[in-house]
Design a protein around this motif. Sequence first.
Motif, PDB file in Angstrom:
ATOM      1  N   GLY A 174      11.463  12.078   5.447  1.00  0.00           N
ATOM      2  CA  GLY A 174      10.770  13.298   5.977  1.00  0.00           C
ATOM      3  C   GLY A 174       9.437  13.687   5.191  1.00  0.00           C
ATOM      4  N   PRO A 175       8.539  14.486   5.544  1.00  0.00           N
ATOM      5  CA  PRO A 175       7.410  15.056   4.801  1.00  0.00           C
ATOM      6  C   PRO A 175       7.824  15.567   3.378  1.00  0.00           C
ATOM      7  CG  PRO A 175       7.456  16.103   7.145  1.00  0.00           C
ATOM      8  CD  PRO A 175       8.951  15.489   6.787  1.00  0.00           C
ATOM      9  N   PRO A 176       6.927  15.193   2.513  1.00  0.00           N
ATOM     10  CA  PRO A 176       7.110  15.772   0.952  1.00  0.00           C
ATOM     11  C   PRO A 176       7.184  17.192   1.198  1.00  0.00           C
ATOM     12  CG  PRO A 176       5.067  14.361   1.473  1.00  0.00           C
ATOM     13  CD  PRO A 176       5.767  14.727   2.645  1.00  0.00           C
ATOM     14  N   ILE A 177       8.103  17.695   0.131  1.00  0.00           N
ATOM     15  CA  ILE A 177       8.325  19.192  -0.150  1.00  0.00           C
ATOM     16  C   ILE A 177       7.880  19.364  -1.401  1.00  0.00           C
ATOM     17  CG2 ILE A 177      10.237  21.117  -0.380  1.00  0.00           C
ATOM     18  CD1 ILE A 177      11.666  19.321   1.774  1.00  0.00           C
ATOM     19  N   ARG A 178       6.926  20.563  -1.739  1.00  0.00           N
ATOM     20  CA  ARG A 178       6.462  20.725  -3.041  1.00  0.00           C
ATOM     21  C   ARG A 178       6.790  22.139  -3.335  1.00  0.00           C
ATOM     22  NH1 ARG A 178       0.413  18.796  -4.066  1.00  0.00           N
ATOM     23  NH2 ARG A 178       0.841  16.758  -3.667  1.00  0.00           N
ATOM     24  N   ARG A 179       7.506  22.919  -2.331  1.00  0.00           N
ATOM     25  CA  ARG A 179       7.876  24.490  -2.698  1.00  0.00           C
ATOM     26  C   ARG A 179       9.062  24.505  -2.725  1.00  0.00           C
ATOM     27  NH1 ARG A 179       4.647  28.885   0.684  1.00  0.00           N
ATOM     28  NH2 ARG A 179       3.223  28.361  -1.035  1.00  0.00           N
ATOM     29  N   VAL A 180       9.688  25.416  -3.695  1.00  0.00           N
ATOM     30  CA  VAL A 180      10.979  25.846  -3.718  1.00  0.00           C
ATOM     31  C   VAL A 180      10.890  27.395  -3.796  1.00  0.00           C
ATOM     32  CG1 VAL A 180      13.088  25.860  -5.102  1.00  0.00           C
ATOM     33  CG2 VAL A 180      11.763  23.840  -5.106  1.00  0.00           C
ATOM     34  N   VAL A 181      11.873  28.142  -3.141  1.00  0.00           N
ATOM     35  CA  VAL A 181      11.960  29.457  -3.041  1.00  0.00           C
ATOM     36  C   VAL A 181      13.514  29.907  -3.485  1.00  0.00           C
ATOM     37  CG1 VAL A 181      11.589  31.617  -2.072  1.00  0.00           C
ATOM     38  CG2 VAL A 181      10.097  29.891  -1.374  1.00  0.00           C
ATOM     39  N   THR A 236       9.030  32.297  -5.931  1.00  0.00           N
ATOM     40  CA  THR A 236       8.457  31.031  -5.265  1.00  0.00           C
ATOM     41  C   THR A 236       7.707  30.139  -6.493  1.00  0.00           C
ATOM     42  OG1 THR A 236       7.886  32.257  -3.354  1.00  0.00           O
ATOM     43  CG2 THR A 236       6.713  30.276  -3.788  1.00  0.00           C
ATOM     44  N   LEU A 237       8.321  28.778  -6.407  1.00  0.00           N
ATOM     45  CA  LEU A 237       7.746  27.768  -7.163  1.00  0.00           C
ATOM     46  C   LEU A 237       7.146  26.644  -6.557  1.00  0.00           C
ATOM     47  CD1 LEU A 237      10.967  27.468  -9.332  1.00  0.00           C
ATOM     48  CD2 LEU A 237       8.889  28.896 -10.107  1.00  0.00           C
ATOM     49  N   ASP A 238       5.839  26.651  -6.873  1.00  0.00           N
ATOM     50  CA  ASP A 238       5.272  25.310  -6.112  1.00  0.00           C
ATOM     51  C   ASP A 238       4.801  24.207  -7.080  1.00  0.00           C
ATOM     52  OD1 ASP A 238       4.588  26.194  -3.437  1.00  0.00           O
ATOM     53  OD2 ASP A 238       3.562  27.955  -4.396  1.00  0.00           O
ATOM     54  N   SER A 239       4.919  23.002  -6.753  1.00  0.00           N
ATOM     55  CA  SER A 239       4.582  21.978  -7.650  1.00  0.00           C
ATOM     56  C   SER A 239       3.337  21.316  -7.191  1.00  0.00           C
ATOM     57  CB  SER A 239       5.682  20.851  -7.637  1.00  0.00           C
ATOM     58  OG  SER A 239       5.386  19.793  -8.313  1.00  0.00           O
ATOM     59  N   ALA A 240       2.562  20.698  -8.416  1.00  0.00           N
ATOM     60  CA  ALA A 240       1.313  20.012  -7.861  1.00  0.00           C
ATOM     61  C   ALA A 240       1.771  18.894  -7.188  1.00  0.00           C
ATOM     62  CB  ALA A 240       0.590  19.952  -9.223  1.00  0.00           C
ATOM     63  N   LEU A 266      24.556  19.836 -12.720  1.00  0.00           N
ATOM     64  CA  LEU A 266      23.772  21.044 -12.176  1.00  0.00           C
ATOM     65  C   LEU A 266      23.600  21.135 -11.033  1.00  0.00           C
ATOM     66  CD1 LEU A 266      22.765  23.595 -13.431  1.00  0.00           C
ATOM     67  CD2 LEU A 266      20.490  22.557 -14.301  1.00  0.00           C
ATOM     68  N   THR A 267      22.667  20.326 -10.618  1.00  0.00           N
ATOM     69  CA  THR A 267      22.130  20.278  -9.385  1.00  0.00           C
ATOM     70  C   THR A 267      22.738  19.669  -8.408  1.00  0.00           C
ATOM     71  OG1 THR A 267      20.938  17.936  -9.538  1.00  0.00           O
ATOM     72  CG2 THR A 267      19.800  20.068 -10.253  1.00  0.00           C
ATOM     73  N   ALA A 268      23.828  18.937  -8.539  1.00  0.00           N
ATOM     74  CA  ALA A 268      24.783  18.313  -7.666  1.00  0.00           C
ATOM     75  C   ALA A 268      24.085  17.283  -6.987  1.00  0.00           C
ATOM     76  CB  ALA A 268      25.493  19.233  -6.797  1.00  0.00           C
ATOM     77  N   GLY A 269      23.159  16.636  -7.305  1.00  0.00           N
ATOM     78  CA  GLY A 269      22.232  15.627  -6.686  1.00  0.00           C
ATOM     79  C   GLY A 269      22.787  14.335  -7.228  1.00  0.00           C
ATOM     80  N   GLY A 270      23.267  13.606  -6.115  1.00  0.00           N
ATOM     81  CA  GLY A 270      24.269  12.360  -6.436  1.00  0.00           C
ATOM     82  C   GLY A 270      23.406  11.078  -6.010  1.00  0.00           C
ATOM     83  N   ALA A 327      11.817  27.490 -17.309  1.00  0.00           N
ATOM     84  CA  ALA A 327      12.925  26.840 -17.037  1.00  0.00           C
ATOM     85  C   ALA A 327      13.498  26.367 -15.801  1.00  0.00           C
ATOM     86  CB  ALA A 327      14.129  27.662 -17.761  1.00  0.00           C
ATOM     87  N   ALA A 328      12.982  27.228 -14.943  1.00  0.00           N
ATOM     88  CA  ALA A 328      13.399  26.573 -13.557  1.00  0.00           C
ATOM     89  C   ALA A 328      12.477  25.532 -13.017  1.00  0.00           C
ATOM     90  CB  ALA A 328      13.304  27.892 -12.516  1.00  0.00           C
ATOM     91  N   ARG A 329      11.258  25.494 -13.358  1.00  0.00           N
ATOM     92  CA  ARG A 329      10.519  24.524 -13.031  1.00  0.00           C
ATOM     93  C   ARG A 329      10.951  23.442 -13.542  1.00  0.00           C
ATOM     94  NH1 ARG A 329       5.638  26.206 -10.588  1.00  0.00           N
ATOM     95  NH2 ARG A 329       4.926  24.138 -10.992  1.00  0.00           N
ATOM     96  N   ARG A 330      11.478  23.192 -14.988  1.00  0.00           N
ATOM     97  CA  ARG A 330      11.916  22.243 -15.357  1.00  0.00           C
ATOM     98  C   ARG A 330      13.121  21.501 -14.838  1.00  0.00           C
ATOM     99  NH1 ARG A 330      10.832  24.509 -20.174  1.00  0.00           N
ATOM    100  NH2 ARG A 330      12.598  25.261 -20.733  1.00  0.00           N
ATOM    101  N   VAL A 331      13.944  22.368 -14.459  1.00  0.00           N
ATOM    102  CA  VAL A 331      15.287  21.893 -13.671  1.00  0.00           C
ATOM    103  C   VAL A 331      14.811  21.369 -12.262  1.00  0.00           C
ATOM    104  CG1 VAL A 331      17.317  22.512 -12.584  1.00  0.00           C
ATOM    105  CG2 VAL A 331      16.886  23.347 -14.953  1.00  0.00           C
ATOM    106  N   LEU A 332      13.849  21.891 -11.510  1.00  0.00           N
ATOM    107  CA  LEU A 332      13.486  21.608 -10.193  1.00  0.00           C
ATOM    108  C   LEU A 332      12.518  20.701 -10.134  1.00  0.00           C
ATOM    109  CD1 LEU A 332      13.700  25.390  -8.870  1.00  0.00           C
ATOM    110  CD2 LEU A 332      15.292  23.328  -8.126  1.00  0.00           C
ATOM    111  N   PHE A 333      11.650  20.532 -11.062  1.00  0.00           N
ATOM    112  CA  PHE A 333      10.429  19.609 -10.935  1.00  0.00           C
ATOM    113  C   PHE A 333      10.321  18.675 -12.265  1.00  0.00           C
ATOM    114  CE2 PHE A 333       8.127  23.415  -9.062  1.00  0.00           C
ATOM    115  CZ  PHE A 333       8.803  23.241  -7.532  1.00  0.00           C
TER     116      PHE A 333
END
Length: 386
Positions: A63-70, A81-85, A278-282, A355-361
């Motif tokens: 799907g389309p890229p996602i850069r925003r996490v709320v 709201t956290l936006d990544s470049a 932490l993120t449960a990403g597998g 810290a949240a940005r480090r975990v998410l991005f």
Amino acid sequence: MTADVLVVGAGLAGLHTATLLARRGHDVLLAERRPALTGAIRTTGIFVRKTLDDFPLPEDLLGPPIRRVVLYPPGLRRPVTLDSARDEYRVGDMAPLYAAAARTAAGAGVRLALGTRCAGRCDGGWLLAGPEGPVRVRARYVVGADGARSRVARDLGLDRNRHLLVGAEEVFGVPAGDRTPTFHCVLDPSLAPGYLAWVVDDGRHAHVGVAGYADRFPDGLRRALARFRAGAPGLPPGGAPAEVERRGGPIPVGGLLRRIGGSDGLLVGDAAGAVSPLTAGGLDPCLRLSELAADVLDDALRAGRPDPLAHYDGAALRARFRGRLALRHGLAQVRTPAAARAAFAVLRTPPGRAAARRVLFGDRSFPAPGRSPRATASEEAGAARP
Ligand SMILES: Cc1cc2nc3c(=O)[nH]c(=O)nc-3n(C[C@H](O)[C@H](O)[C@H](O)COP(=O)(O)OP(=O)(O)OC[C@H]3O[C@@H](n4cnc5c(N)ncnc54)[C@H](O)[C@@H]3O)c2cc1C
């Protein structure tokens, strides 16, 4: 029946391991209990940037890229709201993605037996129950790619997952529009005890889900999902969707298991506990650990002895998960909405956001040693495509 390697389970881990081994000339039998890989899907399918960078996933099935996490506290007020470049996530169209991976596996020479359940060890072999009745398979090695509650792990006498979340989600098509593709995460222990409730809307599909510790849902997982769905943030306006796909399953979050290999075989993916605690990403961990598994099995088959499997050491890799295990422990302690609100007070500060940005991005991914996936991918010119 005989094979060099019997792989049990055709999720992403089993498909990838089987394909890599067949590419190296080994005779691989891949047994999957589901009659079709396009049904009973157990993942949202969010691929992180590191995976997208390192593995040649089919572009048309993302799907389309996602850069925003709320991020939302209980009650959904004053979200962060956290936006990544950079493009951080893309959601895979999982049914065709598994089908494409199965075609790649078959093209590499893997014998794929669908509708075939591995019923365990018997008489020096492994018993498979398939559409044509039971078959005993003699294989030099067996790979347990059979998910979080692995039977192969038990039969090989290896470690088994003990710390599990359970998750469930609904997936449906959404109308295209000018919405920013967004990953909405709600930290509310009454909806998702010990983890998150989520809405992912990438402009094509919405995924609405909850996950948490099974024994902590106040009224069960399904009811928690229904409650969340009724007031979930970030969904495009409109009535109930005509067609909804339901997904769900267990998620191991105790970190990589220590004993994941022995002289008769090894574990990959969820069976090995290869999921970020932490993120449960597998998805990223299962692809990376499969590369290492294929390397050591290839070495063992060529050497004609199991010594190389000693390099498949979960304890050594697990040591690099200490930080994430500590954060998982912290998240598990958020047991009340008041505690979640207190966590948000920290999250709203500049260090909390950082810290949240480090975990998410962040750039970290599963720390599998061995050949780099990038090298493998380019060597095999697309053959590693899961
Ligand atoms: C609701 C949910 C959402 C998730 N979302 C994400 C996400 O967005 N991003 C992410 O990175 N991770 C996510 N995860 C985690 C991720 O999906 C898994 O870590 C990953 O899919 C594991 O792949 P696998 O191949 O190891 O296991 P699985 O995909 O579970 O595959 C195991 C296979 O083994 C088969 N099997 C089991 N027993 C037998 C048997 N006895 N005989 C034959 N076959 C057998 C099963 O049918 C299954 O096909 C999510 C998990 C859940 C539950």
